[in-house]
Each structure stands twice: as C-alpha cells, then as structure tokens.
Design a protein around this motif. Structure first.
Motif, PDB file in Angstrom:
ATOM      1  N   GLU A  71      -0.874  -0.908  -4.848  1.00  0.00           N
ATOM      2  CA  GLU A  71       0.376  -1.418  -4.565  1.00  0.00           C
ATOM      3  C   GLU A  71       0.841  -0.241  -4.065  1.00  0.00           C
ATOM      4  O   GLU A  71       1.887  -0.304  -3.291  1.00  0.00           O
ATOM      5  CB  GLU A  71       0.837  -1.007  -6.089  1.00  0.00           C
ATOM      6  CG  GLU A  71       0.272  -1.670  -7.433  1.00  0.00           C
ATOM      7  CD  GLU A  71      -0.446  -1.333  -8.083  1.00  0.00           C
ATOM      8  OE1 GLU A  71      -1.740  -0.374  -7.880  1.00  0.00           O
ATOM      9  OE2 GLU A  71       0.000  -0.646  -9.792  1.00  0.00           O
ATOM     10  N   LEU A  72       0.791   1.112  -3.348  1.00  0.00           N
ATOM     11  CA  LEU A  72       0.834   1.902  -2.774  1.00  0.00           C
ATOM     12  C   LEU A  72       0.772   1.117  -1.535  1.00  0.00           C
ATOM     13  O   LEU A  72       1.900   1.553  -0.118  1.00  0.00           O
ATOM     14  CB  LEU A  72       0.443   2.891  -3.286  1.00  0.00           C
ATOM     15  CG  LEU A  72       1.247   3.481  -4.831  1.00  0.00           C
ATOM     16  CD1 LEU A  72       0.037   5.673  -4.731  1.00  0.00           C
ATOM     17  CD2 LEU A  72       2.306   3.284  -5.317  1.00  0.00           C
ATOM     18  N   ALA A  73      -0.845   0.912  -1.243  1.00  0.00           N
ATOM     19  CA  ALA A  73      -1.114   0.238  -0.152  1.00  0.00           C
ATOM     20  C   ALA A  73       0.365  -1.025  -0.059  1.00  0.00           C
ATOM     21  O   ALA A  73       0.462  -0.506   1.788  1.00  0.00           O
ATOM     22  CB  ALA A  73      -2.325   0.310  -0.374  1.00  0.00           C
ATOM     23  N   GLU A  74       0.799  -1.227  -0.551  1.00  0.00           N
ATOM     24  CA  GLU A  74       1.516  -2.518  -0.812  1.00  0.00           C
ATOM     25  C   GLU A  74       2.212  -2.264   0.424  1.00  0.00           C
ATOM     26  O   GLU A  74       3.669  -2.861   1.429  1.00  0.00           O
ATOM     27  CB  GLU A  74       0.969  -3.543  -1.519  1.00  0.00           C
ATOM     28  CG  GLU A  74      -0.384  -4.394  -1.471  1.00  0.00           C
ATOM     29  CD  GLU A  74      -0.729  -4.960  -2.707  1.00  0.00           C
ATOM     30  OE1 GLU A  74      -0.119  -4.768  -4.139  1.00  0.00           O
ATOM     31  OE2 GLU A  74      -1.768  -5.550  -3.118  1.00  0.00           O
ATOM     32  N   ALA A  75       3.105  -1.051  -0.920  1.00  0.00           N
ATOM     33  CA  ALA A  75       4.350  -0.735  -0.727  1.00  0.00           C
ATOM     34  C   ALA A  75       4.098  -0.568   0.843  1.00  0.00           C
ATOM     35  O   ALA A  75       5.769  -0.919   1.253  1.00  0.00           O
ATOM     36  CB  ALA A  75       4.513  -0.193  -1.324  1.00  0.00           C
ATOM     37  N   ALA A  76       3.642   0.700   1.014  1.00  0.00           N
ATOM     38  CA  ALA A  76       3.464   1.121   3.055  1.00  0.00           C
ATOM     39  C   ALA A  76       3.474  -0.201   3.867  1.00  0.00           C
ATOM     40  O   ALA A  76       4.002  -0.499   5.217  1.00  0.00           O
ATOM     41  CB  ALA A  76       2.508   1.993   2.847  1.00  0.00           C
TER      42      ALA A  76
END
Length: 461
Positions: A71-76
């Motif tokens: 989720e964090l990689a995708e948000a970035a």
C-alpha cells in the motif's frame, strides 16, 4: 547493474571506499565489513547471506507497520506519476500535505492544530528551536530565549539538534554549541534514585531540577523546556508517573513553553497516537518523524500548538525558515497511507491493550531473572534491559558499554536485532508484532544473554 551482481566482499569494499556511516567508528567498521541488509518482510530483515533476523528496533524506531507494505509503495508510485515534487514556497501548496495536516490535527492533542514539515527529526527540532525563540520575540520578550533540556537526551544530529540534546560525546565534537541551552538531570530512577526513594518522590525530584534551572536563570529568561516523553536513544528511560504532570505544572507556573520530542514515541509506540496523550500533556510543540511514514519515505512534522501558531500568524510577518522538501508530496502521500494502515489494523489499540501488556509481562517473567539483567522496563512496545555484573549492587562490567555490545553481537548472530546503548539493551519493534513474535524475541534474547554471560564470566576469570 544491480547489487545482486556483486559479492558481499565487493559491496563491503565499495562501502569502505566511499560510504561514511552515521554514528560509526569507521576504522572499526572497515576492518569488520558492513552487514548488507538486502530485503525485508513483515517483522524480519534479511542480509545478503540469507540470514533471517527478527527486527527488534523497527529499523531505527520507525517501521511501525512492518516491511513489505505494498500500500505504501503504491501510494508513492501514484503520487510520483501525478506530481513527483513541488515546493510549498511562492504561496503554493500541493494536496497531500494539506490533507496530512488535517489528519495530524485530528489525532494530536486538542490544542495542537498546525504543522510544519521537514525531512527528519533533527530538522524539525531545529525548526522548533527557531520557532519558540521567535515566538517570544514576537511577544516583545527576546531575552526569553533559554532552553532547558536534559543530560543524555537525544534531539538530533544537526548543530541545533545536538546542542538541544544532552549527549556529551556529541557536544565534544560540536566545537561550539548553540548558546543558551542548559541540561539538567534525567528521570532515570535505576541509576539516580536515592536509597529508599520511591518512584513517586524521585519523579518529583527530577522535575524539580527543571524548576531549579528556571529559577536560577529567571523565568523571564527561559523560553521552554524540551524533553522526550520517554528518553529513547539514551536508553529507553521511562519517567515515573509523577514526573510529567509536575513538569507541566512547573512550565505553566513560570510561563515556560513545553516542547515534546515525539520523534520516537509518536504514532502508536506507547499505546496512544502520541505519548502526550499517554501522559496527559498539552504541549506547545511536538516534534515527530520516523513512524509518520514507517520509514518508507523521509518526512518529519513539527506539530505546533495554538498559542504559538496564533502569534506567528497575527504578529509574525514572514517566518524566514523552511526546506526544499517541506511538505514533499510523495512523502506526505505515503504518510497518509501509513496512518490509514495503523488505523485500519487497530495497531495503536493493540499496543495499548494486548501486545504492550504482554511484552511487559514477558520481559518481567522471562528476562528479568537472568544473572546479567539488573532491570527490565517497558512502555507500549518500547523496552530496555539493563546489563550488570552484579544484580544486587547494580555494578557494571568494565569498561563501560562493552558487555552490552557482547550481548548485541550474540543476539544478531542468533537472529535478533537489538541495539546496545551504553550498558543498556533497547528495543522498539514494529507495532505488527504479535504475542508469538514476542515469544520468539524472548527466546532469542535469552540465548544471547546466556552466550554473553559465558563469555563475560570467562573473561572476568
């Protein structure tokens, strides 16, 4: 070419030739060679040789949601595709810091509603120092600029951060600290309590050291007191329950601002969103970083109380301060996604009602009785183990600090990442730890303690 095309020896050679590490004896590191951490998943990190290590430090107090969160990689990625960067100068903003500021105001203490962004806790403590002194100048009291801090406190590695902190080794290498910062005793009962002194009375005495410093300088000259709610890098030193209420009373009595450094304790570490809430405090500034993004992006947020913010807006004119990456849109997007994970998975409440109490019980029942252990203590998912040569007298091994390093090295060799700070082993694991993870950690810590005890006993003989 990727790192997989290099051997460990080749990477270590390049590291030694070109890379200066933080807080490192570089000759010692280059003789030994750096451990290469190459991947991580959940609560574990893995080195280049395939060794699995349970991370007891959440990276460096920061990876609260654990590793490998898509989720964090995708948000970035989404934010980088849409707007990878723009600044907050020129009367401009971008959506993610705007929305993150609102979110932080919602979870912060009620009197804290404004946010100033940087990239690290050190930067935010620099900002806090400048802002507090500027506040008093705007109030027509420029002489009210002394800051009271504590011995062994850690507030960052910049010149201002190191000056605010109370670590003597850092001061020795400053060759000229920021002036008008003084340091008083820390609330470290294990070493500083008097014989027969209760925790309650010790907490009041440690708080009185702050008031004594205010009176010595004259309250008209003291801007603020700065403190970590729990002293982290100094050894997870948890104050008695009497300490922080008395500090707040003293600050209010003498009209001294209260600056909290929540770089380590913020975002769930103590079982509340912030340790200010754990201890019932209404700070004027709160420095946060690290777990704001779980370390997935560099970001810090100085949360500013209403009293300071109102004066800055109404009387301040231009505040000549800021950073290229203040409110970086990608970092703020990751922070928003990170806070969503913490909230959605109930990690703060889990620490408060489940894993935090279980962690404390496990340390007491399984670790405290070991012959090398003088004391264990914890709050939330944050703990310390005092290493001693004699439990009854609290005597340490000589030279100071070496025994904890022996424990640390055995722990890492047996799949448990711990940090040695002086004669104290410290822990700050990801908030995703479960009771089973805590059990695993205790088993590995006990093994390290047993091996270290054999080594230290043999050496003493």
């Amino acid at each position: 070419m990727t790192y997989q095309n290099y051997s460990l020896a080749q990477l270590q050679h390049i590291d030694a030739a070109h890379h200066l590490h933080p807080f490192t004896d570089h000759r010692d590191l280059r003789d030994a060679g750096a451990r290469m951490i190459t991947r991580a998943e959940g609560p574990f990190i893995y080195d280049s040789e395939g060794n699995e290590i349970l991370d007891g430090m959440a990276g460096l107090w920061c990876v609260n949601v654990g590793y490998g969160r898509n989720e964090l990689a995708e948000a970035a990625y989404r934010q980088m595709k849409e707007l990878p960067y723009y600044n907050s100068f020129f009367r401009c903003s971008t959506p993610t810091p705007v929305l993150l500021s609102q979110r932080l105001a919602e979870i912060a203490p009620a009197n804290v509603n404004q946010v100033f962004y940087g990239s690290s806790g050190s930067e935010s403590n620099d900002t806090a120092l400048r802002l507090v002194r500027h506040f008093w100048a705007l109030q027509g009291k420029p002489q009210k600029n002394r800051i009271i801090s504590r011995k062994t406190a850690y507030h960052g590695s910049t010149i201002a951060g190191a000056s605010l902190g109370g670590m003597q080794g850092m001061h020795d290498q400053l060759y000229g600290a920021v002036p008008n910062i003084v340091h008083v005793m820390q609330p470290y009962a294990y070493e500083l309590a008097l014989p027969g002194e209760s925790d309650h009375d010790f907490g009041l005495r440690a708080a009185k050291a702050v008031e004594d410093a205010i009176l010595e300088a004259g309250a008209e000259n003291v801007a603020a007191f700065i403190g970590e709610p729990v002293m982290g890098a100094g050894g997870v030193r948890i104050p008695p329950a009497s300490y922080w209420p008395e500090i707040q009373r003293i600050c209010r009595k003498h009209d001294v601002l209260l600056m909290l450094d929540e770089v380590i304790t913020g975002y769930g570490r103590t079982g509340e969103w912030f340790a200010a809430q754990t201890f019932g405090l209404e700070p004027d500034t709160m420095t946060t970083a690290k777990a704001l993004t779980s370390g997935y992006q560099p970001l810090s947020a100085l949360l500013v109380g209403d009293r300071i913010a109102a004066t800055l807006v109404e009387k301040g004119g231009e505040f000549y301060h800021g950073y290229t990456y203040s409110g970086h849109p990608v970092a703020c997007a990751v922070a928003l996604a990170n806070l969503d994970i913490i909230e959605k998975e109930g990690l703060v409440e889990r620490v408060k009602t489940d894993t935090g109490p279980y962690f404390a019980k496990a340390l007491q029942e399984r670790i405290a009785g070991h012959p090398l252990v003088g004391e264990v203590r914890s709050i939330g998912l944050m703990g310390a183990i005092e290493i001693v040569s004699d439990k009854a007298t609290k005597a340490r091994f000589e030279p100071a600090g070496d025994a904890a390093v022996v424990v640390r090295d055995h722990a890492i060799a047996n799949g448990m990442m711990l940090r040695a700070t002086g004669d104290t082993m410290i822990m700050s694991p990801p908030l995703i730890w479960t009771r089973a993870t805590i059990d695993m950690a205790c088993e590995r810590i006990l093994k390290a303690l047993d091996l270290a005890h054999a080594d230290l006993t043999k050496k003493a003989a």
